[in-house]
Design a protein around this motif. Structure first.
Motif, PDB file in Angstrom:
ATOM      1  N   ILE A 200       0.751  -1.196   0.041  1.00 38.78           N
ATOM      2  CA  ILE A 200      -0.072   0.095  -0.025  1.00 38.78           C
ATOM      3  C   ILE A 200       0.770   1.303   0.034  1.00 38.78           C
ATOM      4  O   ILE A 200       0.500   2.226  -0.583  1.00 38.78           O
ATOM      5  CB  ILE A 200      -1.126  -0.166   1.069  1.00 38.78           C
ATOM      6  N   ASP A 201       1.977   1.193   0.482  1.00 37.05           N
ATOM      7  CA  ASP A 201       3.088   2.476   0.513  1.00 37.05           C
ATOM      8  C   ASP A 201       3.232   2.711  -0.846  1.00 37.05           C
ATOM      9  O   ASP A 201       3.324   3.897  -1.110  1.00 37.05           O
ATOM     10  CB  ASP A 201       4.282   2.006   1.112  1.00 37.05           C
ATOM     11  N   LYS A 202       3.756   1.559  -1.887  1.00 41.75           N
ATOM     12  CA  LYS A 202       3.966   1.798  -3.196  1.00 41.75           C
ATOM     13  C   LYS A 202       2.676   2.422  -4.215  1.00 41.75           C
ATOM     14  O   LYS A 202       3.031   3.354  -4.646  1.00 41.75           O
ATOM     15  CB  LYS A 202       4.572   0.691  -3.944  1.00 41.75           C
ATOM     16  N   LEU A 203       1.398   1.779  -3.497  1.00 42.76           N
ATOM     17  CA  LEU A 203       0.325   2.730  -4.302  1.00 42.76           C
ATOM     18  C   LEU A 203       0.065   3.989  -4.088  1.00 42.76           C
ATOM     19  O   LEU A 203       0.088   4.714  -4.770  1.00 42.76           O
ATOM     20  CB  LEU A 203      -0.839   2.104  -3.627  1.00 42.76           C
ATOM     21  N   CYS A 204       0.438   4.298  -2.624  1.00 42.83           N
ATOM     22  CA  CYS A 204       0.009   5.865  -2.409  1.00 42.83           C
ATOM     23  C   CYS A 204       1.424   6.477  -2.836  1.00 42.83           C
ATOM     24  O   CYS A 204       1.061   7.948  -3.104  1.00 42.83           O
ATOM     25  CB  CYS A 204       0.120   6.044  -0.833  1.00 42.83           C
ATOM     26  N   SER A 205       2.383   6.096  -2.879  1.00 48.76           N
ATOM     27  CA  SER A 205       3.541   6.602  -3.383  1.00 48.76           C
ATOM     28  C   SER A 205       3.626   7.168  -4.950  1.00 48.76           C
ATOM     29  O   SER A 205       3.762   8.065  -5.302  1.00 48.76           O
ATOM     30  CB  SER A 205       5.024   6.001  -3.342  1.00 48.76           C
ATOM     31  N   PHE A 207       0.713   7.825  -6.210  1.00 46.27           N
ATOM     32  CA  PHE A 207      -0.463   8.747  -6.380  1.00 46.27           C
ATOM     33  C   PHE A 207       0.006   9.865  -5.596  1.00 46.27           C
ATOM     34  O   PHE A 207      -0.858  10.380  -4.786  1.00 46.27           O
ATOM     35  CB  PHE A 207      -1.758   8.328  -6.112  1.00 46.27           C
ATOM     36  N   GLY A 208       1.149  10.284  -5.668  1.00 46.08           N
ATOM     37  CA  GLY A 208       1.577  11.542  -5.169  1.00 46.08           C
ATOM     38  C   GLY A 208       1.810  11.835  -3.732  1.00 46.08           C
ATOM     39  O   GLY A 208       1.350  12.389  -3.014  1.00 46.08           O
ATOM     40  N   ASN A 209       2.217  10.524  -3.142  1.00 43.78           N
ATOM     41  CA  ASN A 209       2.199  10.273  -1.765  1.00 43.78           C
ATOM     42  C   ASN A 209       1.053  10.676  -1.106  1.00 43.78           C
ATOM     43  O   ASN A 209       0.961  11.205   0.037  1.00 43.78           O
ATOM     44  CB  ASN A 209       3.363  11.151  -0.920  1.00 43.78           C
ATOM     45  N   MET A 210      -0.101  10.090  -1.513  1.00 37.54           N
ATOM     46  CA  MET A 210      -1.436  10.084  -0.877  1.00 37.54           C
ATOM     47  C   MET A 210      -1.360   9.505   0.506  1.00 37.54           C
ATOM     48  O   MET A 210      -0.951   8.442   0.625  1.00 37.54           O
ATOM     49  CB  MET A 210      -2.395   9.165  -1.883  1.00 37.54           C
ATOM     50  N   SER A 211      -2.215  10.109   1.226  1.00 37.59           N
ATOM     51  CA  SER A 211      -2.542   9.588   2.588  1.00 37.59           C
ATOM     52  C   SER A 211      -3.185   8.281   2.542  1.00 37.59           C
ATOM     53  O   SER A 211      -4.100   8.309   1.756  1.00 37.59           O
ATOM     54  CB  SER A 211      -3.317  10.534   3.459  1.00 37.59           C
ATOM     55  N   LYS A 212      -2.583   7.187   3.271  1.00 41.00           N
ATOM     56  CA  LYS A 212      -2.973   5.819   3.458  1.00 41.00           C
ATOM     57  C   LYS A 212      -4.437   6.029   4.059  1.00 41.00           C
ATOM     58  O   LYS A 212      -5.419   4.888   3.671  1.00 41.00           O
ATOM     59  CB  LYS A 212      -2.180   4.937   4.188  1.00 41.00           C
TER      60      LYS A 212
END
Length: 528
Positions: A200-205, A207-212
């Motif tokens: 999930i960290d890679k997913l959020c990264s 998308f512009g370091n989106m909040s988990k």
């Protein structure tokens, strides 16, 4: 659960994954996903009742591969239906699809229907291999995620909801878990299983370091098995999503990518929800805002209720209110999977979803044959329930009828021709219900329990003494089948069944090196 279209979306985005060489670790396994995956990807029979021997061998090979890599599995199985009923519409849609698939298979066409006792065979193999497992009292997803985080280990499953949970060690999709390709480090004896792990960290990264914290909101807006808000279509028709950075294969993937990009502009879910409801009609704003906020809580993780079960053998906790009043022997049997999960549905929801099988769809459902047995089971369960619950909960039931059995009813869902049909089934109490209260069943003398069993099947006691003890159950059930099946079984069907029993007995004797027990039995004819 399951987020619509998200599994195939993440599979197209390799940047969300880490490559793993899995070894020397615990792993939490979604048991339901595993036995479905093993059965459906191995070319095993679905048209003729199931190839259980081959399936059992496959399950054993899977866990032997884990053992070779020093991977300690903990299997978690789904239990009853979610007691909130939020997923019931989805369950009915799936049952209707299974009816269509079973009918197609019966005519030699394509379809996917899990054979009837696949789950039971799976549990038997786990027990034989001493693989620790638990049957939850409801859906297992949240319990799996909480346990994995508490033990700091990955999850093995095929459920896209595990892309939404904030898992410390991520989740390994079964499709990329190469258990049948165990590898060895060069120059060492150490083995590993090649796998991929969603992060999930890679997913959020990406998308512009989106909040988990925004990821659960994404799941609720896009739609999962629990939530499918029609009001969201209004939102999707009006909002303009940012254009993604790479081509996508479907409209669903475009919507997923656009929504994630759109959410990434917000600091947290509260701000995003406020913007979402601006696109909703005034009459629905409050309802939608409340539903979005409450639905996100489905993904909130806490300490696991299963850790103590696996480490100390403690009873399964966090159970529905009705289940909490059950006697310890039943709670233990349910947690160990010794009682079928439909028992939970009957006690909590007074509902039962019948298994859909491949059969002749011009005839009534084969589940009709066992209806008299189920009626007695319903009677025992519901009579026990009304005697276990506190008086203030059961007073209303007593007001409904002076004859307690009249209020014991269960709604069954089964096929009628090619449609899913709801039928209200009247429960039946055995002749001595006061002796069979749930809390007292372990204390009931064996002859009394045997008599209730024989009365339910309509079988004479003499038949039990006509065969070896370990064959008395299959023989009694065969007698029941001969008298209750519609249409009546032909001689060829009976001969095939008896041949199977004889073959099984010969295999047992050859394996154990023992002598036959038939000589010790009476010569009374069976099923006369």
């Amino acid at each position: 659960m399951g987020v619509q279209g998200f599994t195939s979306y993440v599979e197209e985005n390799q940047q969300f994954f880490n490559d793993l060489k899995l070894r020397n670790t615990k792993i939490i396994i979604d048991g339901s996903s595993l036995y479905f995956r093993l059965y459906f990807t191995s070319g095993l029979d679905q048209q003729h009742g199931g190839d259980y021997d081959s399936f059992a061998d496959l399950v054993q090979q899977f866990f032997e591969a884990l053992s070779a890599c020093n991977i300690s599995p903990f299997v978690v199985l789904d239990g009853g239906i979610d007691s909130s009923d939020k997923k019931f519409a989805t369950l009915k849609e799936r049952m209707q699809k299974r009816i269509r698939d079973a009918n197609a298979l019966s005519r030699g066409c394509n379809g996917s229907v899990l054979p009837l006792i696949t789950k039971q065979v799976f549990k038997q193999v786990l027990s034989r291999l001493k693989v620790p497992y638990v049957q939850c009292m409801s859906e297992a997803d949240l319990e799996i995620a909480c346990l994995a985080n508490q033990w700091d280990c990955p999850v093995l499953t095929m459920d896209s909801d595990f892309c939404i949970f904030d898992l410390k060690k991520g989740y390994c999709p079964l499709v990329d878990f190469q258990w049948n390709n165990v590898s060895r480090y060069t120059g060492t004896a150490e083995k590993y299983i090649p796998a991929r792990c969603f992060s999930i960290d890679k997913l959020c990264s990406h998308f512009g370091n989106m909040s988990k914290e925004l990821v659960p909101l994404f799941a609720v807006i896009i739609g999962n098995d629990y939530i499918n808000l029609q009001a969201m279509e209004t939102f999707f028709s009006q909002v303009r999503f940012p254009v993604g950075s790479h081509p996508l294969s479907s409209r669903t993937h475009i919507r997923i990518d656009g929504l994630l990009n759109w959410l990434s502009q917000f600091a947290g879910p509260e701000e995003a929800i406020e913007m979402v409801v601006k696109y909703i009609s005034d009459s629905q704003k409050d309802e939608v805002q409340q539903l979005l906020s409450s639905s996100m809580k489905e993904y909130k993780l806490s300490d696991s209720n299963l850790a103590d079960y696996f480490t100390d053998g403690a009873p399964v906790s966090n159970v529905p209110k009705v289940i909490g009043f059950l006697p310890p022997w039943m709670l233990t049997a349910l947690g160990k999977g010794q009682l079928a999960s439909f028992v939970i549905d009957v006690l909590v929801l007074e509902r039962a979803l019948m298994h859909i099988q491949v059969e002749d769809f011009r005839l009534p459902s084969s589940n009709m044959c066992s209806l008299p047995i189920r009626q007695v089971i319903y009677g025992l369960l519901l009579n026990g329930k009304i005697n276990l619950l506190p008086k203030e909960i059961t007073d209303d039931w007593h007001k409904v009828s002076k004859h307690r059995c009249n209020i014991f009813k269960v709604e069954e869902f089964d096929r009628y021709n090619l449609d899913l049909k709801r039928t209200v089934i009247q429960a039946i109490l055995p002749s001595s219900p006061e002796q069979c209260l749930l809390q007292k069943i372990p204390e009931v003398p064996l002859p009394v329990r045997l008599q209730i069993f024989l009365e339910t099947l309509g079988v004479k006691r003499s038949i039990v003494h006509s065969v070896p003890h370990h064959l008395s159950l299959p023989v009694c059930v065969t007698c029941y089948w001969l008298t209750h099946s519609n249409p009546k079984p032909t001689l060829q069907y009976l001969q095939a069944l008896v041949l199977g029993m004889v073959y099984g007995e010969l295999c047992r004797l050859a394996k154990n090196g023992g002598t036959s027990e038939w000589r010790q039995c009476d010569q009374t004819p069976v099923c006369t």
